[in-house]
Design a protein around this motif. Structure first.
Motif, short mmCIF file in Angstrom:
data_model
loop_
_atom_site.label_atom_id
_atom_site.label_comp_id
_atom_site.label_asym_id
_atom_site.label_seq_id
_atom_site.Cartn_x
_atom_site.Cartn_y
_atom_site.Cartn_z
N UNK A 133 56.60 -10.02 29.63
CA UNK A 133 56.99 -11.07 28.68
C UNK A 133 57.52 -12.31 29.39
N UNK A 134 58.24 -12.13 30.51
CA UNK A 134 58.75 -13.30 31.23
C UNK A 134 57.61 -14.09 31.86
N UNK A 135 56.60 -13.41 32.38
CA UNK A 135 55.43 -14.10 32.92
C UNK A 135 54.70 -14.86 31.80
N UNK A 136 54.62 -14.22 30.64
CA UNK A 136 54.02 -14.91 29.49
C UNK A 136 54.84 -16.14 29.11
N UNK A 137 56.17 -16.03 29.17
CA UNK A 137 57.03 -17.16 28.86
C UNK A 137 56.82 -18.33 29.82
N UNK A 138 56.62 -18.02 31.10
CA UNK A 138 56.35 -19.08 32.08
C UNK A 138 55.03 -19.77 31.78
N UNK A 139 53.97 -18.99 31.57
CA UNK A 139 52.66 -19.56 31.29
C UNK A 139 52.66 -20.37 29.99
N UNK A 140 53.31 -19.83 28.95
CA UNK A 140 53.36 -20.52 27.67
C UNK A 140 54.18 -21.80 27.77
#
Length: 289
Positions: free
Chosen positions: A19-26
């Motif tokens: 989820x944190x990686x998704x947060x960075x990309x988003x």
């Protein structure tokens, strides 16, 4: 299981990393999306993925009825459907005499309507109970696996590299598309690359945040970053940091509180960080004004 053991459990750490990686990309992608004036694009892409997921499940079930559902196949179907929706928006924007928000609303409602029509057909199929369509709609972060983390890490790396290499071109396109065209920049290609990255983020985020809430993770961190800086480069990294923080706190909260929806709490935390930024942001925060 104690609280400490629960927080440091393998599955919790996998969900937290994903989820944190998704947060960075988003956060990175959402910065350009918002500057482009396409805040609704994430909503269109998310909703448009539903018919692709349903069709992919039905096709795969007819080919391999004993295999059950295949998450990669369903994600590919969602990506194709989202891509078609985004191409439809770009095409209608150029040929139809309609405002862009109207075009997005038309495409969103059409694709999502098709998905809603297909859902009963999926549920009525012999293996329909395995489709897990509600998990795609509302998110099911607990199902994130190590392979999904690698996929999200790849998307985050692509987002970082693209925003670094195409910073000048995307910034000019976002602020003055006409000038970018006059200067000879391939605006259509640049636009297509940006929207392709948005599609990748939305499809990858369906499993954790859900197609209804992914737009929040795209736009809220980017909106919060505007209260801290007027420069595009700091905005990108502040937005990425806020997206990662929201995802991290949301995942930890869902691990501590049973039956708490991870996707929903991530968006709620992001909204809280937006409120804090609006109050104390050093550039446009209420307290500094």
């Amino acid at each position: 299981m104690s609280l400490i053991e629960n927080l440091f459990a393998y599955n919790t750490l996998v969900v937290l990393a994903g989820t944190m990686l998704l947060g960075v990309a988003a956060g990175i992608t959402g910065t350009f999306l918002m500057l482009r004036g396409r805040a609704l694009a994430g909503d269109v892409i998310g909703h448009a993925a539903l018919p692709g997921v349903a069709v992919a499940f039905l096709v795969y079930a007819s080919i391999a009825p004993e295999a059950g559902k295949s998450l990669p196949v369903m994600l590919i179907g969602g990506a194709i459907s989202s891509g078609l929706a985004m191409l439809s928006v770009l095409w209608l924007r150029r040929v139809a005499r309609l405002p862009e928000d109207a075009v997005m609303a038309i495409v969103l409602s059409t694709f999502f309507g098709i998905g809603v029509v297909l859902m009963p057909i999926v549920q009525a199929s012999p293996t329909g109970s395995q489709a897990g369509l509600p998990g795609f709609i509302f998110g099911q972060a607990a199902s994130i696996r190590q392979s999904d983390v690698f996929l999200l890490a790849g998307i985050a790396i692509v987002a970082i590299l693209a925003s670094t290499m195409l910073l000048k071109e995307w910034t000019l396109m976002c602020f003055d598309e006409g000038l970018a065209t006059v200067l000879g920049y391939p605006v259509r290609l640049l636009d297509l690359l940006l929207m392709s990255l948005v599609v990748a983020v939305c499809v990858a985020g369906m499993q954790s945040v859900g197609l209804l809430l992914i737009v929040g993770l795209l736009i809220i961190p980017a909106s919060a970053a505007r209260y801290w800086s007027d420069s595009i480069r700091p905005n990108i990294w502040i937005s990425a940091a806020i997206g990662a923080l929201a995802a991290g706190f949301g995942s930890v909260a869902s691990a501590i509180v049973p039956k708490l929806s991870t996707g929903a709490i991530i968006v709620v935390v992001a909204s809280g960080l937006l409120a804090v930024s609006a109050m104390v942001g050093r550039r446009h925060g209420w307290m500094f004004k």
